[in-house]
Motif scaffolding. Structure first.
Motif, PDB file in Angstrom:
ATOM      1  N   VAL A 144       0.859  -1.188   0.000  1.00 59.63           N
ATOM      2  CA  VAL A 144       0.000   0.000   0.000  1.00 59.63           C
ATOM      3  C   VAL A 144       0.898   1.241   0.000  1.00 59.63           C
ATOM      4  CG1 VAL A 144      -1.841   1.240   1.201  1.00 59.63           C
ATOM      5  CG2 VAL A 144      -1.754  -1.262   1.311  1.00 59.63           C
ATOM      6  N   LEU A 166      -5.483   2.629   6.361  1.00 61.31           N
ATOM      7  CA  LEU A 166      -5.857   2.006   5.083  1.00 61.31           C
ATOM      8  C   LEU A 166      -7.150   2.632   4.562  1.00 61.31           C
ATOM      9  CD1 LEU A 166      -5.432  -0.231   2.904  1.00 61.31           C
ATOM     10  CD2 LEU A 166      -6.884  -1.704   4.311  1.00 61.31           C
ATOM     11  N   ALA A 188     -11.679  -2.648   3.437  1.00 56.51           N
ATOM     12  CA  ALA A 188     -10.895  -1.907   4.440  1.00 56.51           C
ATOM     13  C   ALA A 188     -11.692  -1.757   5.736  1.00 56.51           C
ATOM     14  CB  ALA A 188     -10.494  -0.550   3.877  1.00 56.51           C
ATOM     15  N   ILE A 222      -1.022  -4.790   7.639  1.00 58.83           N
ATOM     16  CA  ILE A 222      -2.061  -3.917   8.217  1.00 58.83           C
ATOM     17  C   ILE A 222      -2.540  -4.556   9.519  1.00 58.83           C
ATOM     18  CG2 ILE A 222      -4.327  -2.866   7.820  1.00 58.83           C
ATOM     19  CD1 ILE A 222      -3.516  -3.573   4.717  1.00 58.83           C
TER      20      ILE A 222
END
Ligand code: UTP
Length: 224
Positions: A144, A166, A188, A222
């Protein structure tokens, strides 16, 4: 561990090369030796071509989505063919079927589920519903970035980030038409609400998935 892998159609089925599917199958068989594995396949270029044709014929967006879903399921069928007997024989049509299929101990491969979303969201809900320890998003970029790296050369890659970060990145990216979002917004939000440990990585090389599972390779991690 229980692992859900979302494989973008653009990396898995760009030119429908049997070698690509076989490469993926070997990597997934490798991780399935010590983990239970669920795969969600994307539709890639074929889905986009069919959707464009349907739009040209005046089809409504939900109909276009149903067509896209069919293409994601065709890619699931190709991956099942590449996996052979270690895979559950049919792509489940919904999350409940997928969870039951997982009880067989086989690798479960499915495509899309419902209009209005992409397979990113499917993989996040599947990870939530099966209580997965890890969600891997194998995509065409290696993680990302602060903005779309294909459009902005100053974009910076995150080694790790929170689900909230995110969501902010995805909201910023999705505003720009044609931009490449790392994942869809619904995915997300699901990653955030259930704090699903997620790794976004470059899926061009399926070995990256094996390495990520063993902690050797990471794109962007994440977690809270
Ligand atoms: P993808 O998940 O492949 O979309 O679904 P994507 O993110 O554009 O493509 P890649 O594969 O990462 O490059 C293809 C299409 O199928 C429909 C949507 O129209 C989507 O754009 N779809 C998919 C749904 O409507 N619902 C689903 O659950 C999945």
């Amino acid at each position: 561990m229980k692992i859900v892998v979302s494989v973008g159609g653009s990396v898995l089925a760009r030119d429908l090369s049997p070698e690509k599917f076989k490469g993926y199958a070997s990597a997934l068989i490798e991780i399935s030796k010590k983990n239970s594995v669920f795969i969600v396949t994307g539709g890639g270029r074929a889905a986009r071509d069919y959707i464009q044709a349907a739009r040209g014929l005046g089809a409504d967006e939900a109909t276009c989505d149903f067509i896209g879903i069919e293409l994601t399921r065709l890619n699931a069928r190709l991956l099942i063919a590449a996996l052979g007997g270690v895979a559950y024989h049919e792509p489940p049509l919904n999350y409940k079927e997928a969870r039951s299929a997982g009880l067989t101990g086989k690798i479960v491969v499915m495509g899309g589920v419902t209009p209005g979303q992409t397979t990113d969201a499917v993989s996040a809900v599947l990870a939530e519903y099966t209580g997965a320890d890890l969600l891997i998003n194998a995509t065409s970029i290696d993680g990302v970035y602060t903005s779309d790296p294909k459009k902005n050369k100053d974009a910076r890659k995150f080694d790790c980030m929170t689900p909230r970060q995110l969501i902010e990145i995805v909201m910023k990216t999705e505003m720009v038409a044609g931009a490449n979002s790392p994942t869809d917004l619904l995915a997300a939000k699901i990653i955030e609400r259930s704090n699903i440990r997620t790794i976004v990585l470059n899926g061009e090389e399926p070995q990256n998935i094996v390495d990520a599972v063993s902690g050797k390779y990471c794109g962007t991690v994440i977690e809270k």
